[in-house]
Design a protein around this motif. Structure first.
Motif, PDB file in Angstrom:
ATOM      1  N   GLU A  94       0.861  -1.017  -0.017  1.00  0.00           N
ATOM      2  CA  GLU A  94       0.073   0.001  -0.114  1.00  0.00           C
ATOM      3  C   GLU A  94       0.844   1.103  -0.135  1.00  0.00           C
ATOM      4  N   VAL A  95       0.783   1.920  -1.157  1.00  0.00           N
ATOM      5  CA  VAL A  95       1.642   3.621  -1.087  1.00  0.00           C
ATOM      6  C   VAL A  95       0.724   4.402  -0.643  1.00  0.00           C
ATOM      7  N   GLY A  96       1.468   5.175   0.254  1.00  0.00           N
ATOM      8  CA  GLY A  96       0.716   6.494   0.883  1.00  0.00           C
ATOM      9  C   GLY A  96      -0.160   5.659   1.730  1.00  0.00           C
ATOM     10  N   PHE A  97       0.132   4.908   2.731  1.00  0.00           N
ATOM     11  CA  PHE A  97      -0.697   4.246   3.818  1.00  0.00           C
ATOM     12  C   PHE A  97      -1.381   5.287   4.524  1.00  0.00           C
ATOM     13  N   GLY A  98      -0.841   6.365   4.943  1.00  0.00           N
ATOM     14  CA  GLY A  98      -1.476   7.347   5.954  1.00  0.00           C
ATOM     15  C   GLY A  98      -1.729   6.875   7.304  1.00  0.00           C
ATOM     16  N   ALA A  99      -2.939   7.041   7.852  1.00  0.00           N
ATOM     17  CA  ALA A  99      -3.170   6.605   9.191  1.00  0.00           C
ATOM     18  C   ALA A  99      -3.782   5.367   9.133  1.00  0.00           C
ATOM     19  N   GLY A 100      -3.889   4.699   7.965  1.00  0.00           N
ATOM     20  CA  GLY A 100      -4.282   3.258   7.734  1.00  0.00           C
ATOM     21  C   GLY A 100      -5.909   3.104   7.882  1.00  0.00           C
ATOM     22  N   THR A 142      -0.569  13.247  -4.530  1.00  0.00           N
ATOM     23  CA  THR A 142       0.293  14.175  -3.481  1.00  0.00           C
ATOM     24  C   THR A 142       1.938  13.758  -3.889  1.00  0.00           C
ATOM     25  N   ILE A 143       2.149  12.609  -4.342  1.00  0.00           N
ATOM     26  CA  ILE A 143       3.635  12.404  -4.831  1.00  0.00           C
ATOM     27  C   ILE A 143       4.280  13.170  -5.656  1.00  0.00           C
ATOM     28  N   PRO A 144       5.513  13.737  -5.226  1.00  0.00           N
ATOM     29  CA  PRO A 144       6.302  14.644  -6.008  1.00  0.00           C
ATOM     30  C   PRO A 144       6.635  13.957  -7.315  1.00  0.00           C
ATOM     31  N   ASP A 145       7.219  13.154  -7.466  1.00  0.00           N
ATOM     32  CA  ASP A 145       7.608  12.399  -8.695  1.00  0.00           C
ATOM     33  C   ASP A 145       6.719  11.153  -8.865  1.00  0.00           C
ATOM     34  N   VAL A 146       5.702  11.588  -9.342  1.00  0.00           N
ATOM     35  CA  VAL A 146       4.571  10.108  -9.603  1.00  0.00           C
ATOM     36  C   VAL A 146       4.757   9.293 -10.647  1.00  0.00           C
ATOM     37  N   ASP A 147       5.493   9.750 -11.568  1.00  0.00           N
ATOM     38  CA  ASP A 147       6.104   8.789 -12.760  1.00  0.00           C
ATOM     39  C   ASP A 147       7.056   7.901 -12.017  1.00  0.00           C
ATOM     40  N   ALA A 148       7.940   8.289 -11.341  1.00  0.00           N
ATOM     41  CA  ALA A 148       9.029   7.345 -10.763  1.00  0.00           C
ATOM     42  C   ALA A 148       8.334   6.277  -9.781  1.00  0.00           C
ATOM     43  N   ALA A 149       7.345   6.815  -9.065  1.00  0.00           N
ATOM     44  CA  ALA A 149       6.666   6.205  -7.904  1.00  0.00           C
ATOM     45  C   ALA A 149       5.974   4.970  -8.654  1.00  0.00           C
ATOM     46  N   LEU A 150       5.173   5.218  -9.796  1.00  0.00           N
ATOM     47  CA  LEU A 150       4.550   4.326 -10.606  1.00  0.00           C
ATOM     48  C   LEU A 150       5.459   3.195 -11.333  1.00  0.00           C
ATOM     49  N   ALA A 151       6.678   3.685 -11.559  1.00  0.00           N
ATOM     50  CA  ALA A 151       7.587   2.521 -12.231  1.00  0.00           C
ATOM     51  C   ALA A 151       8.027   1.692 -11.038  1.00  0.00           C
ATOM     52  N   GLN A 152       8.283   2.350  -9.899  1.00  0.00           N
ATOM     53  CA  GLN A 152       8.782   1.361  -8.765  1.00  0.00           C
ATOM     54  C   GLN A 152       7.471   0.196  -8.530  1.00  0.00           C
ATOM     55  N   MET A 153       6.038   0.878  -8.491  1.00  0.00           N
ATOM     56  CA  MET A 153       5.006  -0.111  -8.230  1.00  0.00           C
ATOM     57  C   MET A 153       5.063  -1.100  -9.207  1.00  0.00           C
ATOM     58  N   ARG A 154       5.324  -0.756 -10.458  1.00  0.00           N
ATOM     59  CA  ARG A 154       5.298  -1.796 -11.585  1.00  0.00           C
ATOM     60  C   ARG A 154       6.558  -2.824 -11.548  1.00  0.00           C
ATOM     61  N   ARG A 155       7.733  -2.234 -11.010  1.00  0.00           N
ATOM     62  CA  ARG A 155       8.675  -3.228 -10.876  1.00  0.00           C
ATOM     63  C   ARG A 155       8.530  -4.215  -9.608  1.00  0.00           C
ATOM     64  N   VAL A 156       7.680  -3.928  -8.680  1.00  0.00           N
ATOM     65  CA  VAL A 156       7.539  -5.083  -7.544  1.00  0.00           C
ATOM     66  C   VAL A 156       6.368  -5.752  -7.806  1.00  0.00           C
ATOM     67  N   LEU A 157       5.393  -5.501  -8.654  1.00  0.00           N
ATOM     68  CA  LEU A 157       4.236  -6.121  -8.878  1.00  0.00           C
ATOM     69  C   LEU A 157       4.526  -7.560  -9.707  1.00  0.00           C
ATOM     70  N   LYS A 158       4.226  -8.466  -9.159  1.00  0.00           N
ATOM     71  CA  LYS A 158       4.306  -9.746  -9.672  1.00  0.00           C
ATOM     72  C   LYS A 158       3.483  -9.857 -11.396  1.00  0.00           C
ATOM     73  N   PRO A 159       3.889 -10.665 -12.154  1.00  0.00           N
ATOM     74  CA  PRO A 159       3.117 -10.875 -13.383  1.00  0.00           C
ATOM     75  C   PRO A 159       2.025 -11.537 -12.984  1.00  0.00           C
ATOM     76  N   GLY A 160       0.877 -10.939 -13.713  1.00  0.00           N
ATOM     77  CA  GLY A 160      -0.568 -11.275 -13.215  1.00  0.00           C
ATOM     78  C   GLY A 160      -1.173 -10.486 -12.053  1.00  0.00           C
ATOM     79  N   GLY A 161      -0.358  -9.568 -11.229  1.00  0.00           N
ATOM     80  CA  GLY A 161      -0.722  -9.031 -10.046  1.00  0.00           C
ATOM     81  C   GLY A 161      -1.524  -7.932 -10.588  1.00  0.00           C
ATOM     82  N   ARG A 162      -2.171  -7.174  -9.498  1.00  0.00           N
ATOM     83  CA  ARG A 162      -2.980  -5.926  -9.765  1.00  0.00           C
ATOM     84  C   ARG A 162      -2.588  -4.839  -9.273  1.00  0.00           C
ATOM     85  N   LEU A 163      -2.696  -3.537  -9.871  1.00  0.00           N
ATOM     86  CA  LEU A 163      -2.738  -2.363  -9.296  1.00  0.00           C
ATOM     87  C   LEU A 163      -4.281  -1.971  -9.065  1.00  0.00           C
ATOM     88  N   LEU A 164      -4.660  -1.845  -7.617  1.00  0.00           N
ATOM     89  CA  LEU A 164      -5.885  -1.217  -7.380  1.00  0.00           C
ATOM     90  C   LEU A 164      -5.742   0.286  -7.111  1.00  0.00           C
TER      91      LEU A 164
END
Length: 206
Positions: free
Chosen positions: A39-45, A111-133
């Motif tokens: 979970e990216v940007g967990f906040g107060a949960g 709110t993420i300053p470099d949102v493109d870099a953050a999304l690239a990181q999310m893509r990197r860690v996500l397994k093949p067949g996994g989902r971004l919700l």
């Protein structure tokens, strides 16, 4: 971080992101998460109550704000799913490639300053067949509302912790190498139009 960012902003964000119409969006999206979750940007949960412990084995909770992590302590303690709190921003995800089954992104991409870099990181860690919700507010389709979003945004950003009103989360997600499989986009009820056009759905790595 400044006193405002550490002590005042977490309470303002907590109120806004815990509004009934926002919580309803969370309740529709988060139960779809499975396996190892980032979970990216967990906040107060605020999403914790919606994770299904029968489907989710662990939540990696990325949150760079000390004030937010402090507010999250009680929710983490009460959560039946194991939560690992990580003090890093979305641009710096300390997980291995192809290591999570689901990425959850709720009211954070604005709110993420470099949102493109953050999304690239999310893509990197996500397994093949996994989902971004995702469930995010952003640029409205109506020219009149867009005009007000552009006028308000320079004042809104410092008050809202860097929150952008005019980002297109769907376009950003697609540009990062994801394919959106389903999405709804509409104004949330009982909310000012300049901040309530909501994009929600799921995406997979192309």
């Amino acid at each position: 971080m400044s006193f405002y960012e550490n002590h005042i902003l977490p309470h303002l964000i907590g109120c806004a992101c815990g509004a009934p119409q926002i919580m309803k969006q969370r309740s529709r999206l988060v139960p779809k998460a499975e396996g190892r979750v980032l979970e990216v940007g967990f906040g107060a949960g605020p999403n914790l109550e919606f994770y299904d412990p029968a489907k989710v084995s662990r939540v990696f909770a990325l949150e760079p704000s000390m004030g937010m992590r402090r507010k999250a302590a009680a929710a983490i303690e009460a959560c039946p799913v194991e939560v690992e709190l990580i003090d890093l921003p979305g641009e710096e995800i300390p997980l291995d490639d192809d290591s999570v089954d689901t990425v959850v992104l709720t009211y954070t991409a604005c709110t993420i300053p470099d949102v493109d870099a953050a999304l690239a990181q999310m893509r990197r860690v996500l397994k093949p067949g996994g989902r971004l919700l995702f469930s995010e507010h952003g640029l409205a389709p109506d020219p009149g509302v867009q005009r007000w979003q552009k006028i308000i945004e320079p004042v809104w950003k410092p008050i809202g912790g860097g929150c952008h009103l005019t980002r297109r989360p769907d376009a950003l997600i697609e540009a990062a190498g994801f394919s959106i499989s389903d999405m709804t986009a509409d104004y949330l009820p009982k909310s000012p139009k300049f901040a309530s056009f909501n994009y929600a759905g799921a995406a997979m790595v192309r």
